[in-house]
Design an enzyme around this catalytic site. Sequence first.
Site, PDB file in Angstrom:
ATOM      1  N   GLY A  64       0.824  -1.216   0.000  1.00 35.66           N
ATOM      2  CA  GLY A  64       0.000   0.000   0.000  1.00 35.66           C
ATOM      3  C   GLY A  64       0.853   1.259   0.000  1.00 35.66           C
ATOM      4  O   GLY A  64       2.004   1.253   0.434  1.00 35.66           O
ATOM      5  N   ARG A 107      -1.818   8.719   3.423  1.00 40.89           N
ATOM      6  CA  ARG A 107      -2.063   9.658   4.519  1.00 40.89           C
ATOM      7  C   ARG A 107      -0.808  10.014   5.324  1.00 40.89           C
ATOM      8  O   ARG A 107      -0.841  10.895   6.168  1.00 40.89           O
ATOM      9  CB  ARG A 107      -3.153   9.095   5.446  1.00 40.89           C
ATOM     10  CG  ARG A 107      -4.545   9.227   4.842  1.00 40.89           C
ATOM     11  CD  ARG A 107      -5.571   8.506   5.672  1.00 40.89           C
ATOM     12  NE  ARG A 107      -5.462   7.053   5.534  1.00 40.89           N
ATOM     13  CZ  ARG A 107      -6.080   6.182   6.325  1.00 40.89           C
ATOM     14  NH1 ARG A 107      -6.814   6.602   7.332  1.00 40.89           N
ATOM     15  NH2 ARG A 107      -5.940   4.891   6.124  1.00 40.89           N
TER      16      ARG A 107
END
Length: 453
Positions: free
Chosen positions: A11, A15
């Site tokens: 991933g 963020r």
Amino acid sequence: MKVTAVLLAAGQGTRMKSNLPKMLHAVAGKPMIWHSLQAISQSTTEKPIVVVGYGADEVTKYLGDSAQTVLQEPQLGTGHAVMQAESALKGKTDLVVVCYGDMPLLRGETLQKLVETQKNNTGPISLLTVVADDPRGFGRIIRKPDGTVEAIVEEYVATPEQLKVRELNVGGYCFDANWLWDALHRIPKNPRKGEYYLTDTVELATKDGVPVQATLMDDVEETIGINTRVHLTEVETAMRRRINEGHMLNGVTMIDPASTYIEASVKIGKDTVVMPNTYLHGKTEIGEGNVIGPNSIIRDTKIGNFCKVLASVTEGAVLDDYVDMGPFARLRKGAHLGNHVHMGNFGEVKDSHLFEGVKMGHFSYIGNAQIGANTNIGAGTITCNYDGEKKHPTEIGEDVFIGSDTMLVAPLKIGAGARTGAGAVVTKNVAEDTLVVGVPARAIRKLERKAKK
Ligand code: UD1
Ligand code: MG
């Protein structure tokens, strides 16, 4: 029985708002993925597989030999991620442990329990769950009346009734390998997101009529995942507390653990006191009965026993026993202080060996030098080791007295028992037991050395 881990690390970690792949952000001085691999190594028998994607090159380079990597490109969900390990693992392992690379607080013992649960499970899956007041967006665990797990329901598709469930999917699984490879191909594509969810394997097992077991964890802290820098700090604080408590339980005193920063790799012996605002980094090894800090930064340094390091900075150095250092001293790479060396304020030592009992009390620079036992380095002494092109060595014998503010212009040898006058600029070798003074210093008379005490 062969147990192999697949660690999901593909991933992007959007963020984190970072150029660095999320997996390489440090917790207690080590990339977060290092902590996961430590836990994995305690619970598996084979080299782990890490699924990489975003920042694959950097992550692969960091991992080196410690894991085999497989690429997931594009990233179509956690089920799809595990599928990438199939060709590397099929037929080569009995159990597959799957966990996520952004949960560095997960303990090896916890994964061990999970593997044990699966070894006793007649069904194909065991998974880690936790009961927590704050669901943090985790999948909800739906249990059957017999206590086995029926399904994991992701938050965004959960009914109001399911949302109330406080037993959560942590993100640690142990699968029967043979069942897993087949099941991964049966995971339906999620209609909302177009991804393949690993968590859907639970429903597949339920459909197959085989039981899914849960290992309920008691420490919620272990399940904190990192998605933002706020989480990163939260995990850092928890990891620091865990590391510090480990040292305290091993006999190290800490006055204020909250302001004591010790990286995961550091070793400390019993009866050592670590004072506040002290940072211990890298491959630092500290023996017994020392007092370190307050206000010290120690990196890759080996410290023996019964030393004092007050408000000082060291890197790549060695201290033997009973060294007394600081305040405000600095050791650079290759500095070695022998037993009972005293190094006072505003001194710097680099690539030098100060043998037993050497004293350098104030304001000195010693570089590329060997200083014999019991020699006294007067205030402000400088080894002038650099001529603008090359570094040159200085060799000082035993029982030498270097007067205050002496400039030792290297290459230079000073014989045992010699003395230099205050402010001497020494450009030529000095014979044993000789007093030199002046600028540049000339030999003026022969000395008689006192017998050693
Ligand atoms: C997942 C679980 C959820 C659980 C939660 C715990 C699924 C579908 N849901 O949700 O039940 O409560 O973790 O934190 O698994 N990854 C890949 N490739 C991909 C997608 C993800 O390698 O294609 C990796 C990510 O880097 C990450 C891990 O898998 O390390 C988890 O992915 P993430 O998207 O964070 O899953 P969650 O939505 O948190
Ligand atoms: Mg997540």
